[in-house]
Design an enzyme around this catalytic site. Structure first.
Site, PDB file in Angstrom:
ATOM      1  N   LYS A 101       0.847  -1.428  -0.068  1.00 20.33           N
ATOM      2  CA  LYS A 101       0.071  -0.081   0.098  1.00 20.33           C
ATOM      3  C   LYS A 101       1.056   1.421  -0.256  1.00 20.33           C
ATOM      4  O   LYS A 101       2.192   1.196  -0.107  1.00 20.33           O
ATOM      5  CB  LYS A 101      -1.011   0.039   1.206  1.00 20.33           C
ATOM      6  CG  LYS A 101      -1.710  -1.334   1.104  1.00 20.33           C
ATOM      7  CD  LYS A 101      -2.842  -1.181   0.171  1.00 20.33           C
ATOM      8  CE  LYS A 101      -3.632  -2.455  -0.491  1.00 20.33           C
ATOM      9  NZ  LYS A 101      -4.421  -3.176   0.565  1.00 20.33           N
TER      10      LYS A 101
HETATM   11  C1  LIG Z   1      -5.557  -4.283   0.753  1.00 18.24           C
HETATM   12  C2  LIG Z   1      -6.981  -4.036   0.861  1.00 18.24           C
HETATM   13  C3  LIG Z   1      -7.933  -4.448   2.129  1.00 18.24           C
HETATM   14  C4  LIG Z   1      -7.273  -5.189   3.138  1.00 18.24           C
HETATM   15  O1  LIG Z   1      -6.004  -4.503   3.647  1.00 18.24           O
HETATM   16  P1  LIG Z   1      -5.265  -5.445   4.823  1.00 18.24           P
HETATM   17  O2  LIG Z   1      -4.559  -4.271   5.665  1.00 18.24           O
HETATM   18  O3  LIG Z   1      -4.296  -6.240   4.101  1.00 18.24           O
HETATM   19  O4  LIG Z   1      -6.290  -6.046   5.699  1.00 18.24           O
HETATM   20  C5  LIG Z   1      -9.010  -3.966   1.974  1.00 18.24           C
HETATM   21  N1  LIG Z   1      -9.512  -3.207   0.875  1.00 18.24           N
HETATM   22  C6  LIG Z   1      -8.883  -3.141  -0.307  1.00 18.24           C
HETATM   23  C7  LIG Z   1      -9.705  -2.427  -1.347  1.00 18.24           C
HETATM   24  C8  LIG Z   1      -7.643  -3.623  -0.419  1.00 18.24           C
HETATM   25  O5  LIG Z   1      -6.915  -3.204  -1.514  1.00 18.24           O
END
Ligand SMILES: *Cc1c(COP(=O)(O)O)cnc(C)c1O
Length: 400
Positions: free
Chosen positions: A186
Site C-alpha cells: 500500500k
Molecule cells: C488491501 C486491501 C484491503 C485489506 O487490507 P489489509 O490491511 O491487508 O487487511 C481492503 N480493501 C482493499 C480495497 C484493499 O486493497
C-alpha cells in the site's frame, strides 16, 4: 527483438529505510514491543495528517473494517452495500458479522456506481462501504447524499487512499469512519497494519474497546508504573491492536508519505505521456478536485483492438521480466459469493467490462527511472506486436 531487463521487476516493493530500521530496533531494545507509546504517537500524527479527531491503529484494514461494522452493531438480517470491484476482505467482514454484502456495479473508472447504489438501498441497509479504487476518491458527495437521505452511515474503505485528497481535504473525515491499510503493497506500510479515523468520539471509543478484548479503559497501560492491574471486560471484544514494532515503521512512513505520493504521481505522468499514442490502452487520470494518489496504475486493454488478451499480455510482460497484477477479480466471480448469494456476471456489466482487459502496472516510489522506462518499452513492444497481428474484424469495446 525486444531489449529485455536482466532482473525481474516485482509488481510492488515497499520503501523502508534506515529510519524505520532504527525505530524498530529501538522498540526491541526498550522491551516494549506490543501496543505502547509508539502506537499512541502514530495515532496522534496520523489523526493530525488526515485532519480527524480520532485515530485507532489496528492490525490490518480488514480488522479496521470489521471493528467499525461491529461497533455499529451490524449483524444477521442487515445489509451492507459494497462495490463488486474490490479486495475480498471488504465483503468478507460483512459475512463474518452474519450480515449480507449487497454487491453493486462500478463505473468505467472502477468506482462504485451511484446509480447502482441508489437502486440497492433497502430498509435493511445498515451501511454503505465504498472503496477509493486505486488511490482516487470515489464520488463521495453523491454517495453521502444517498446515505444521508436514508440515514445510513458511509464507512470508507480507504485501503488505497492513504494521502489521497477529495475536494481539497484528505480522505479520513468525509464518512462516519474511514479504514486505511498499511499492508506491504500500500501507499505506506507497517508490514501489516491498519487505521480507523473518525470525528465521532463515541464511535472511536467503541472501536477502541472492541479492538482489545472489550477491556475498559486504556488496558495497555496496565503494565506501566502508572497503570493498575484492574480491568473489566464490558463485552467480548476482538484482538486487533497494533504493536509498537508496527507503529515504529508507521511513524516514519507517514512522514515520508507526501514524498512517496509525489513520486507516484511523477511515474504516472511518465506512463501517461509514454502511452498517450496507444489507442489500445485506457489509462487512469486525474479528475477535478479528485487528484489521484496512484496507489495503482490500472491499465485497460480495449477489447478487440489487439490480437492478444489481457492474460496473454500479462504472460508476455512476465517473459520480459515485468511483474504486473490485476485489481481486482470482481467479488461476484468468486465461488463463495456466487454460491451463497446467487451473484452472477450478468448483474454487473460495468465491472465485467472493466475487468476484462484490466491489469496493474508496477508503480512504487522505489522504482528507478530506468525501471519505469523498462516497463514502458516492454508494454509498448507487446502492444505494437499485438497490433500488427490484430484481427481487423475484432470485437468492439464493451459499452456500459
Ligand atoms: C488491501 C486491501 C484491503 C485489506 O487490507 P489489509 O490491511 O491487508 O487487511 C481492503 N480493501 C482493499 C480495497 C484493499 O486493497
Amino acid at each position: 527483438m525486444i531489449a529485455m531487463r536482466t532482473q525481474f521487476l516485482p509488481y510492488s516493493l515497499p520503501s523502508l529505510g534506515e529510519e524505520e530500521i532504527a525505530e524498530v530496533a529501538d522498540s526491541i531494545r526498550s522491551g516494549w514491543v506490543t501496543t505502547g507509546p509508539k502506537v499512541k504517537l502514530f495515532e496522534q500524527e496520523f489523526a493530525r495528517y488526515v485532519g480527524a479527531e480520532h485515530a485507532i491503529a489496528v492490525s490490518s484494514c480488514t480488522a479496521a473494517l470489521h471493528l467499525t461494522l461491529a461497533a455499529h452493531g451490524i449483524g444477521p438480517g442487515d445489509e451492507v452495500i459494497v462495490p463488486t470491484l474490490t479486495f475480498c476482505s471488504t465483503a468478507n467482514v460483512v459475512v463474518h458479522l452474519g450480515a449480507k454484502p449487497v454487491l453493486v456495479d462500478v463505473t468505467q473508472d472502477g468506482q462504485m456506481s451511484v446509480d447502482a447504489l441508489r437502486a440497492a438501498v433497502t430498509p435493511r441497509t445498515r451501511a454503505i462501504l465504498p472503496v477509493h479504487y486505486g488511490g482516487q476518491a470515489c464520488p463521495l458527495e453523491e454517495i453521502s447524499a444517498i446515505a444521508s437521505l436514508h440515514g445510513i452511515p458511509v464507512i470508507e474503505d480507504a485501503a488505497h487512499a492513504v494521502g489521497t485528497t477529495y475536494q481539497d481535504r484528505r480522505i479520513g473525515t468525509h464518512g462516519r469512519a474511514t479504514c486505511f491499510s498499511f499492508y506491504a503493497t500500500k501507499n505506506m506500510t507497517t508490514g501489516e497494519g491498519g487505521m480507523i479515523t473518525t470525528n465521532d468520539a463515541d464511535l472511536a471509543g467503541r472501536i477502541r474497546l472492541l479492538s482489545l478484548h472489550g477491556m475498559s479503559r486504556d488496558a495497555w497501560k496496565r503494565y506501566t508504573q502508572a497503570g493498575n492491574w484492574w480491568y473489566e471486560v464490558v463485552e467480548p471484544g476482538y484482538k486487533s491492536n497494533m504493536s509498537d514494532l508496527q507503529a515504529a515503521m508507521g511513524i516514519h512512513q507517514l512522514r515520508k508519505l507526501d514524498g512517496f505520493i509525489r513520486r507516484r504521481r511523477d511515474i504516472a505522468a511518465r506512463y501517461q505521456e509514454a502511452f498517450a499514442d496507444l489507442p489500445e490502452l485506457r489509462l487512469p487520470h486525474d479528475c477535478p478536485r479528485r487528484p489521484h494518489a496512484y496507489h495503482l496504475f490500472p491499465v485497460r486493454l480495449v477489447a478487440g483492438e489487439l490480437s492478444i488478451t489481457r492474460d496473454q499480455l500479462i504472460d508476455e510482460l512476465r517473459l520480459l521480466n515485468i511483474g504486473t497484477s490485476v485489481h481486482f477479480i470482481p467479488l461476484h466471480r468468486h465461488p463463495y459469493y456466487q454460491a451463497t448469494f446467487g451473484y452472477n456476471p450478468e448483474q454487473f456489466p460495468g465491472a465485467e467490462c472493466f475487468f476484462e482487459g484490466l491489469l496493474s502496472l508496477p508503480l512504487y516510489p522505489k522504482m528507478s527511472n530506468s525501471d519505469v522506462e523498462d516497463v514502458i518499452s516492454a508494454l509498448r513492444a507487446v502492444v505494437l506486436t499485438g497490433r500488427e497481428e490484430a484481427n481487423p474484424k475484432g470485437l468492439v469495446e464493451c459499452e456500459v
